[in-house]
Design an enzyme around this catalytic site. Structure first.
Site, PDB file in Angstrom:
ATOM      1  N   CYS A 124     -32.932 -10.963   2.693  1.00 45.63           N
ATOM      2  CA  CYS A 124     -32.807 -12.260   3.369  1.00 45.63           C
ATOM      3  C   CYS A 124     -33.432 -13.373   2.519  1.00 45.63           C
ATOM      4  O   CYS A 124     -32.913 -13.726   1.484  1.00 45.63           O
ATOM      5  CB  CYS A 124     -33.418 -12.190   4.765  1.00 45.63           C
ATOM      6  SG  CYS A 124     -32.551 -11.058   5.859  1.00 45.63           S
ATOM      7  N   GLU A 182     -34.202  -2.798   7.125  1.00 46.03           N
ATOM      8  CA  GLU A 182     -35.352  -2.106   7.707  1.00 46.03           C
ATOM      9  C   GLU A 182     -35.272  -1.981   9.217  1.00 46.03           C
ATOM     10  O   GLU A 182     -35.976  -1.170   9.832  1.00 46.03           O
ATOM     11  CB  GLU A 182     -36.654  -2.814   7.316  1.00 46.03           C
ATOM     12  CG  GLU A 182     -36.908  -4.142   8.001  1.00 46.03           C
ATOM     13  CD  GLU A 182     -36.236  -5.328   7.326  1.00 46.03           C
ATOM     14  OE1 GLU A 182     -36.624  -6.465   7.631  1.00 46.03           O
ATOM     15  OE2 GLU A 182     -35.326  -5.117   6.500  1.00 46.03           O
TER      16      GLU A 182
END
Length: 513
Positions: free
Chosen positions: A85, A174
């Protein structure tokens, strides 16, 4: 000190709330991982000899003034880098690509299409679900980078420069919602970084015992023992490391579960042959909490009072220099970091007085709850302790919403005991991550017998989770819920209604306060 493992992946923290999860996921692969601030220098990283580096997500825009950066020399270390990100956007900025505000922000599940089977996507399907959480996107990748995946809202959902071992994804692998997130991290650790996966909880025990001995020397340690999983594991680990240099102090603050005080003394004083001092401080705590209804204020009062009681009692002992606590990664996350927002302060983190005279020992502050249970089992702690229901440091003080009174505490204590008993009877105690009752600061009208009642409502909270960072409400069978509700209303005084909380985390936290 000897490094824990010859292979390590370092995660740089740019402020995302799930950053520690990246570390956790890497460890699950058998590769040791540590989280470090984004301000770490390239020279410091070089000394650590990492096999790979991960840039985490974060709430900032990479192009905004004052946005967190990293030491640019990190890109010259020749170590594989994965940007997640914000981390990918930072990498894009550094190498001359373009990042801009997205026309349509993406938050939640999304489908991406893999266009280039880089090592990161090795063996993975072309179409897959990922978890997006971004307001910016990459408009133009840097020179040398290839677009690996995209979707209609995000033209660069993943990219790579395999010649230099740089990879980036615009989603969060994750998080469990990313269908093949674990596989991507596995590919990064093994296919890209060349790790072998030889780290285990045994390694962790060896390292922590060495660190404890090095930190403590021949001095004395006082352990804040509550009887919960975290403090129990801390006590046994430290006792294993330094033996009789450890003194455990158990404070009964009047906010414990039913029968807990007696159980703690029996388990640790008799079962583990530890030096445990019991302090009855019930009146002192309840006096300080009288009239206080704000949850943050309650947490701070309980945290401060804990330390003050410890200091007073420790002053009666000889040469106590260290205080051991069961602070976990999740405590630190939710209390905020330099770049992350505070969700709630934890008594182990945000409630400590500035003038505290102890030096802290927090051997679990890099572990998640399920890792602590594994550690406890590895240390030989009995299942009834390792699998004891998680219990917050402030105890029932944050399960009584609003002002705390003796009557309210007794309601929560008795209703919680019924819940735990019935969950165990139903064989659900290992399936459900955490379950407890809470008392909202409200009453409602009911009918018992032929009489009108105006009594309290008890809330039941039961969640399933892997690590406590995210959770879902537990699907307890209706017949079990019926038994629990009936028993609570019939056996606990001043209760005429029971409700079941069916909210996930996020948006709610597991505890109500």
């Amino acid at each position: 000190m000897e490094q824990l493992s010859e292979e390590m992946i370092v995660v740089l923290d740019f402020g995302g709330q799930y950053n520690q999860l990246i570390t956790r996921r890497i460890r699950d692969l058998g590769v040791y991982s540590e989280l470090h601030p984004n301000t770490i220098t390239a020279e410091q990283l070089k000394e650590m000899k990492p096999k790979g580096i991960i840039f985490s997500g974060g709430p900032n825009s990479a192009y905004a003034e004052g946005a967190p950066k990293c030491d640019p020399a990190i890109f010259d270390l020749g170590v594989p880098i994965l940007g997640i990100c914000y981390g990918m956007q930072l990498m894009t900025q550094h190498f001359g690509g373009k990042v801009d505000a997205a026309e349509h922000r993406e938050y939640g599940k999304a489908t991406i299409t893999v266009e280039n089977q880089s090592k990161l996507f090795q063996g993975l399907p072309v179409e897959q679900t990922v978890w997006m959480s971004h307001g910016d996107l990459i408009v133009a990748p840097p020179e040398g980078f290839v677009v690996d995946a995209q979707n209609p809202s995000c033209p660069v959902a993943a990219m790579s420069d395999e010649a230099r071992n740089y990879y980036g994804v615009q989603f969060q692998p994750e998080v469990r919602h990313s269908q093949f997130g674990d596989d991507m991290l596995k590919n990064f650790a093994f296919a890209v970084c060349g790790c072998e996966g030889n780290w285990s909880m045994e390694n962790f025990i060896e390292l922590e015992m060495e660190k404890i001995r090095e930190q403590v020397g021949d001095k004395q340690v006082l352990c804040a023992l509550s009887g919960g999983v975290d403090s129990s594991v801390v006590a046994v680990l430290i006792h294993k490391a330094i033996g009789d240099q450890l003194t455990c102090m158990f404070i009964d603050h009047g906010l414990l579960r039913k029968g807990e005080a007696d159980s703690v003394m029996k388990t640790f004083s008799e079962g583990f042959n530890m030096n445990v001092i019991k302090i009855d401080a019930k009146d002192r705590f309840l006096s300080k909490l009288e009239g206080v209804s704000d949850p943050e204020q309650k947490r701070k009062i309980i945290g401060n009072e804990f330390i003050y009681v410890f200091e007073e009692e420790a002053s009666k002992l000889k040469d106590m220099d260290f205080l051991a606590q069961g602070t976990l990664y999740t405590d630190i996350i939710e209390s905020g970091t330099a770049t992350a927002q505070t969700i709630k302060s934890h008594h182990n983190v945000g409630g400590l007085p500035e003038d505290m005279r102890f030096e802290l020992i927090e051997p679990l502050n890099t572990l998640f709850k399920d890792e602590v249970r594994k550690l406890g089992t590895e240390l030989g702690i009995p299942d009834e302790v390792v699998w004891r229901q998680p219990f917050p440091g402030p105890g029932l003080g944050i399960r009584v919403l609003g002002e705390i009174t003796e009557e309210k505490l007794e309601i929560v204590r008795e209703s919680d005991a019924i819940l735990r008993e019935e969950i165990k009877k139903a064989g659900l105690d290992r399936e459900i991550w955490q379950y407890f009752t809470a008392l909202p600061n409200m009453r409602s009208v009911g009918v018992m017998g032929d009489a009108r009642t105006y009594d309290y409502t008890v809330g039941i909270r039961a969640v399933t989770s892997i690590d406590g960072m995210t959770s879902d409400w537990a699907r307890i069978p209706w017949d079990v819920l019926e038994i629990i509700s009936t028993r609570i209303v019939n056996e606990v005084k001043h209760v005429n209604r029971v409700v079941y909380d069916i909210t996930s985390k996020p948006p709610a936290t597991i505890e109500w306060e």
